[in-house]
Design an enzyme around this catalytic site. Structure first.
Site, PDB file in Angstrom:
ATOM      1  N   HIS A 121      -3.276   7.886  -4.756  1.00 42.67           N
ATOM      2  CA  HIS A 121      -3.821   6.687  -5.413  1.00 42.67           C
ATOM      3  C   HIS A 121      -5.347   6.749  -5.538  1.00 42.67           C
ATOM      4  O   HIS A 121      -6.025   5.730  -5.467  1.00 42.67           O
ATOM      5  CB  HIS A 121      -3.421   5.415  -4.657  1.00 42.67           C
ATOM      6  CG  HIS A 121      -1.943   5.176  -4.592  1.00 42.67           C
ATOM      7  ND1 HIS A 121      -1.265   4.394  -5.494  1.00 42.67           N
ATOM      8  CD2 HIS A 121      -0.994   5.631  -3.733  1.00 42.67           C
ATOM      9  CE1 HIS A 121       0.023   4.372  -5.188  1.00 42.67           C
ATOM     10  NE2 HIS A 121       0.221   5.117  -4.133  1.00 42.67           N
ATOM     11  N   ASN A 150       4.110  -0.827  -5.659  1.00 39.91           N
ATOM     12  CA  ASN A 150       4.091   0.077  -6.810  1.00 39.91           C
ATOM     13  C   ASN A 150       4.725  -0.622  -8.006  1.00 39.91           C
ATOM     14  O   ASN A 150       5.349  -1.670  -7.867  1.00 39.91           O
ATOM     15  CB  ASN A 150       4.906   1.345  -6.513  1.00 39.91           C
ATOM     16  CG  ASN A 150       4.109   2.385  -5.715  1.00 39.91           C
ATOM     17  OD1 ASN A 150       2.892   2.282  -5.561  1.00 39.91           O
ATOM     18  ND2 ASN A 150       4.804   3.383  -5.225  1.00 39.91           N
ATOM     19  N   HIS A 200      -3.426  -2.228   3.590  1.00 40.47           N
ATOM     20  CA  HIS A 200      -2.561  -1.792   4.697  1.00 40.47           C
ATOM     21  C   HIS A 200      -1.333  -2.709   4.745  1.00 40.47           C
ATOM     22  O   HIS A 200      -1.488  -3.926   4.896  1.00 40.47           O
ATOM     23  CB  HIS A 200      -3.359  -1.879   5.992  1.00 40.47           C
ATOM     24  CG  HIS A 200      -2.596  -1.507   7.221  1.00 40.47           C
ATOM     25  ND1 HIS A 200      -1.431  -0.761   7.189  1.00 40.47           N
ATOM     26  CD2 HIS A 200      -2.830  -1.762   8.524  1.00 40.47           C
ATOM     27  CE1 HIS A 200      -0.988  -0.592   8.420  1.00 40.47           C
ATOM     28  NE2 HIS A 200      -1.808  -1.197   9.259  1.00 40.47           N
TER      29      HIS A 200
HETATM   30 FE1  HDE Z   1       1.105   4.539   0.165  1.00 36.38          FE
HETATM   31  N1  HDE Z   1      -0.598   5.355   0.959  1.00 36.38           N
HETATM   32  N2  HDE Z   1       2.191   5.634   1.458  1.00 36.38           N
HETATM   33  N3  HDE Z   1       2.824   3.884  -0.698  1.00 36.38           N
HETATM   34  N4  HDE Z   1       0.051   3.499  -1.147  1.00 36.38           N
HETATM   35  C1  HDE Z   1      -1.834   5.111   0.528  1.00 36.38           C
HETATM   36  O1  HDE Z   1      -3.641   4.632   1.938  1.00 36.38           O
HETATM   37  C2  HDE Z   1       1.731   6.228   2.562  1.00 36.38           C
HETATM   38  C3  HDE Z   1       4.091   4.202  -0.335  1.00 36.38           C
HETATM   39  C4  HDE Z   1       0.526   2.585  -2.033  1.00 36.38           C
HETATM   40  O2  HDE Z   1      -5.240   0.841  -4.042  1.00 36.38           O
HETATM   41  C5  HDE Z   1      -2.879   5.690   1.424  1.00 36.38           C
HETATM   42  O3  HDE Z   1      -5.647   3.674   1.674  1.00 36.38           O
HETATM   43  C6  HDE Z   1       2.812   6.751   3.353  1.00 36.38           C
HETATM   44  C7  HDE Z   1       5.043   3.320  -0.952  1.00 36.38           C
HETATM   45  C8  HDE Z   1      -0.560   2.066  -2.822  1.00 36.38           C
HETATM   46  O4  HDE Z   1      -6.138   1.447  -2.139  1.00 36.38           O
HETATM   47  C9  HDE Z   1      -2.066   6.311   2.558  1.00 36.38           C
HETATM   48  C10 HDE Z   1       3.946   6.460   2.648  1.00 36.38           C
HETATM   49  C11 HDE Z   1       4.303   2.470  -1.703  1.00 36.38           C
HETATM   50  C12 HDE Z   1      -1.700   2.709  -2.355  1.00 36.38           C
HETATM   51  C13 HDE Z   1      -0.656   6.017   2.131  1.00 36.38           C
HETATM   52  C14 HDE Z   1       3.556   5.745   1.472  1.00 36.38           C
HETATM   53  C15 HDE Z   1       2.930   2.833  -1.536  1.00 36.38           C
HETATM   54  C16 HDE Z   1      -1.280   3.590  -1.301  1.00 36.38           C
HETATM   55  C17 HDE Z   1      -3.882   6.566   0.742  1.00 36.38           C
HETATM   56  C18 HDE Z   1       5.376   6.810   2.987  1.00 36.38           C
HETATM   57  C19 HDE Z   1       4.809   1.336  -2.588  1.00 36.38           C
HETATM   58  C20 HDE Z   1      -3.111   2.550  -2.872  1.00 36.38           C
HETATM   59  C21 HDE Z   1      -5.157   5.750   0.655  1.00 36.38           C
HETATM   60  C22 HDE Z   1       5.813   6.335   4.211  1.00 36.38           C
HETATM   61  C23 HDE Z   1       5.430   0.284  -1.832  1.00 36.38           C
HETATM   62  C24 HDE Z   1      -3.799   1.376  -2.255  1.00 36.38           C
HETATM   63  C25 HDE Z   1      -4.891   4.572   1.438  1.00 36.38           C
HETATM   64  C26 HDE Z   1      -5.167   1.198  -2.860  1.00 36.38           C
HETATM   65  C27 HDE Z   1      -2.160   4.378  -0.557  1.00 36.38           C
HETATM   66  C28 HDE Z   1       0.385   6.368   2.872  1.00 36.38           C
HETATM   67  C29 HDE Z   1       4.484   5.314   0.491  1.00 36.38           C
HETATM   68  C30 HDE Z   1       1.887   2.131  -2.223  1.00 36.38           C
HETATM   69  C31 HDE Z   1      -2.330   7.763   2.852  1.00 36.38           C
HETATM   70  C32 HDE Z   1       2.677   7.492   4.652  1.00 36.38           C
HETATM   71  C33 HDE Z   1       6.565   3.343  -0.762  1.00 36.38           C
HETATM   72  C34 HDE Z   1      -0.468   1.041  -3.933  1.00 36.38           C
HETATM   73  O5  HDE Z   1      -2.331   5.682   3.773  1.00 36.38           O
END
Ligand code: HDE
Length: 682
Positions: A76, A149, A340
């Site tokens: 992202h 998402n 978060h």
């Molecule tokens: Fe994320 N995801 N994600 N994700 N995600 C990040 O956090 C992660 C997942 C989503 O505009 C990171 O700050 C794991 C699902 C958005 O700043 C990180 C898993 C969904 C954004 C991270 C998922 C999301 C992130 C990278 C699987 C939809 C951007 C930067 C368990 C429900 C937020 C950050 C923004 C961002 C981890 C799966 C949505 C690395 C470990 C499912 C919208 O922490």
């Protein structure tokens, strides 16, 4: 701004105000406040001599510049954000005690960041990908983040696999190709070997993955969460954002071309809409399920690769979010915002979805490296609007000046404060779900059906949507180099639809899959974009116009378009003003060089007198391309010849009439329809 208020007693806007700095008209100083007398030349020993170590001013300026960048988000990275507000339509007291969901007269400030997933920070925006839709509610009980998402399911079922998924999706490590694209071997190798991805892959190959605008896409919390009311009663809940303008997409050829013509297409659209006062609106919907009904479905409600079909569990619309203010500074706000899923408020709790559970660790952890330490909550964009006090201290970039000797609990010196708050007074208490089990590393049996809902999605698509999915698979697998991966994927999706798998196999020269077609006949009409809201407002219409245009006619049409909130923009062979037959003048917004049909929702071919060959050629090209992308095309008098040249005058969504007000109303309807897929079926 009141001098008396402490920073964390202020509204979000008041809070941000004290950090805003307008440097216009100010004297230049160093960061220490020393007035600067000269800012172009470093301090040298003589006109042509070496620069001196003593030049603290040069060193400060260069050091700051050298450190301007922070690590981009691992996923992202490419995102854009806006401020806004949220209001609930009616109290949700029956289901949750969350303060911001109680009172319809209350407005809660929000900050929303939209993003692509795979690409780097500078990558193009209309790539095929899921979009992040992350909302921070600055509530009086603390920040609540709904980090969702635009696709309601995910590729994997357990957070343990997230690094593998992302490694496979990102550019391949040996050559760092391709950028912001899933059309490559490692991604499809992952898919073929991790078949729980089937449902999400269907969505990713659908039109959902190439949205027309951030303003025209849905948002989903994906996981099952819990609402808990004042009495401690819990309901399972899934969150939805429904865009008031409906859910609309680009077509793939158009999306790829936009990436070249305007890699900032989505952010420009969001920024301009807010500047124009066309505030994006989304309604918040919830699907609610009582705890007793947890096991009543043919899927596990904890499984993030499953939707709750809206026809079975209706989406209750409970409130509205309006985005009404652009950021002042993209780095300070959009880049430094830290979301978060674990930022919750009383009344909102988690489920045991193993993907969600892992996310609860990952998001704070990633901020520590990205924002450089544990004080990221003090950055203006991340600060809650309610007071926050605890015994956490120090660390990089600490801004709070905590007074007094106490930084521990329990204590006598400060009468044991800051003091924990009982639940009745707003203290957060986790929902006391009973859990027992053995420590195991397994996938629950109830998570093992990977294909039924992928088929449900396929069944729910209109014919044109199904065609787009076939083309997307054919494109993506066509870019895969290893035959074995292509074969595996075709075989895998034969479990979803034989028609899909066979047509893709044929198109990429893979072995025809054999076997029975899926027996799942269920569909969910809510999943098809054919059934979405269709409105003309905020659509961009390119008006192709030359000197000698029919003034009265053009005036009538443009007024009718504007009355519907449509935004006409004039395109000609050069900038400046074009003159109509009656002396009417129109200011030109774009030339054929700076515009392209892919940047518009529709075209209105006006033309004029004595057109140059180049004008005729360019217009024919624009019209032909817009037609190929199923866009509405309108033409009056002089413009009619282009319809004839292209042989499209009798096609769906091509509007022409001698009667101007009839033309205008038919054209408005054609624009509202978004695209005219009938052309595809013929
Ligand atoms: Fe994320 N995801 N994600 N994700 N995600 C990040 O956090 C992660 C997942 C989503 O505009 C990171 O700050 C794991 C699902 C958005 O700043 C990180 C898993 C969904 C954004 C991270 C998922 C999301 C992130 C990278 C699987 C939809 C951007 C930067 C368990 C429900 C937020 C950050 C923004 C961002 C981890 C799966 C949505 C690395 C470990 C499912 C919208 O922490």
């Amino acid at each position: 701004m009141s001098d008396k208020k402490n920073v964390n007693e202020q509204s979000k806007d008041e809070q941000l105000e004290q950090y805003r700095s307008d440097d216009t008209g100010k004297q230049m100083t160093t960061n220490q406040g020393l007035k600067v007398s000269e800012d172009e030349f470093s301090l040298k020993a003589g006109d042509r001599g070496p620069t001196l170590m003593e030049d603290f001013q040069f060193r400060e300026k260069m050091t700051h510049f050298d450190h301007e960048r922070i690590p981009e988000r691992i996923v992202h990275a490419r995102g854009y954000a806006a401020h806004g507000e949220f209001e609930v339509y009616e109290s949700m007291k029956e289901f949750t005690k969350a303060g911001f969901l109680q009172d319809p007269s209350k407005k809660t400030p929000v900050f929303v960041r939209f993003s692509t997933v795979a690409g780097s920070k500078g990558s193009a925006e209309t790539v095929r990908d899921a979009r992040g839709f992350a909302t921070k509610f600055y509530t009086e009980e603390g920040n609540y983040d709904l980090v969702g998402n635009n696709i309601p399911v995910f590729f994997i079922q357990d957070a343990m696999k997230f690094p593998d998924l992302v490694h496979a999706l990102k550019p391949e490590p040996h050559n760092e190709i391709p950028q912001a694209a899933s059309a490559h071997d490692t991604f499809w190798d992952f898919v073929a070997n991790n078949q729980e991805s089937a449902h999400m892959v269907m969505w990713a190959m659908s039109d959902r993955a190439i949205p027309r605008s951030f303003r025209m896409m849905e948002g989903f919390g994906v996981h099952t969460f819990r609402f808990v009311n004042e009495q401690g009663k819990a309901h399972f809940v899934k969150f939805h954002w429904k865009p008031v303008l409906g859910t609309h997409s680009l077509v793939w050829d158009e999306a790829q071309k936009i990436n070249g013509k305007d890699p900032d297409f989505h952010r420009r659209d969001l920024f301009d809409s807010i500047e124009n006062g066309d505030y994006p609106e989304y309604e918040l919907g919830v699907q609610l399920l009582s705890e007793e009904d947890e096991h009543k479905f043919d899927f596990d409600i904890l499984d993030p690769t499953k939707v709750w079909p809206e026809e079975d569990i209706p989406v209750k619309i409970v409130g509205k979010m309006t985005l009404n203010r652009n950021v002042d500074n993209v780095f300070a706000e959009t880049e430094q915002v830290a979301f978060h899923p674990g930022h919750v408020v009383p009344g909102i709790d988690f489920s045991n979805d193993p993907l969600l559970q892992g996310r609860l660790f990952s998001y704070t952890d990633t901020q520590l490296i990205r924002l450089g330490g544990p004080n990221f909550h003090e950055l203006p964009i991340n600060r809650p609007v309610c007071p926050f006090h605890n015994n956490q201290r120090d660390g990089y970039g600490r801004q709070t000046i905590n007074k007094g000797p106490v930084s521990y609990h329990k204590n006598s010196i400060a009468q044991n404060t800051p003091a924990p708050v009982p639940e009745e007074q707003g203290g957060y208490v986790h929902y006391q779900e009973k859990v027992e089990g053995r420590k195991v590393r397994t996938r629950s049996e109830s998570f093992k059906d990977h294909f039924s809902q992928a088929r449900l999605f396929w069944n729910s698509m209109s014919k044109p949507e199904q065609e787009h999915i076939k083309e997307a698979f054919t494109f993506e697998l066509g870019k895969v180099e290893r035959k074995a991966i292509q074969e595996q994927v075709v075989q895998m999706f034969a479990n979803v639809s034989m028609e899909l798998a066979k047509e893709v196999a044929d198109a990429i020269g893979a072995t025809m899959p054999a076997g029975e077609d899926s027996k799942v006949t269920k569909s969910s009409p809510a999943l098809s974009q054919e059934n979405t809201a269709k409105k003309p407002a905020t659509r961009k219409v390119g008006v192709i116009i030359a000197d000698g245009f029919n003034g009265p006619e053009v005036k009538t049409v443009l007024e009718a378009l504007k009355a519907e909130g449509i935004q006409p923009e004039a395109i000609s062979d050069k900038l400046g003003k074009r003159k109509g037959t009656d002396g009417t003048e129109i200011e030109i917004d774009h030339t054929f060089l700076t515009a392209d049909s892919v940047l518009f929702d529709a075209l209105y071919a006006v033309g004029g007198e004595d057109l140059s060959k180049k004008f005729v050629k360019n217009t024919a090209y624009f019209i032909n391309e817009a037609f190929t992308h199923f866009k509405p095309i309108g033409a009056t008098h002089d413009g009619l010849k282009w319809l004839e040249v292209n042989g499209i005058q009798d096609s769906a969504g091509v509007v022409h009439s001698e009667d101007m007000s009839q033309f205008a109303s038919e054209f408005v309807q054609a624009v509202a329809a978004h695209r005219h897929w009938e052309r595809e079926i013929v």
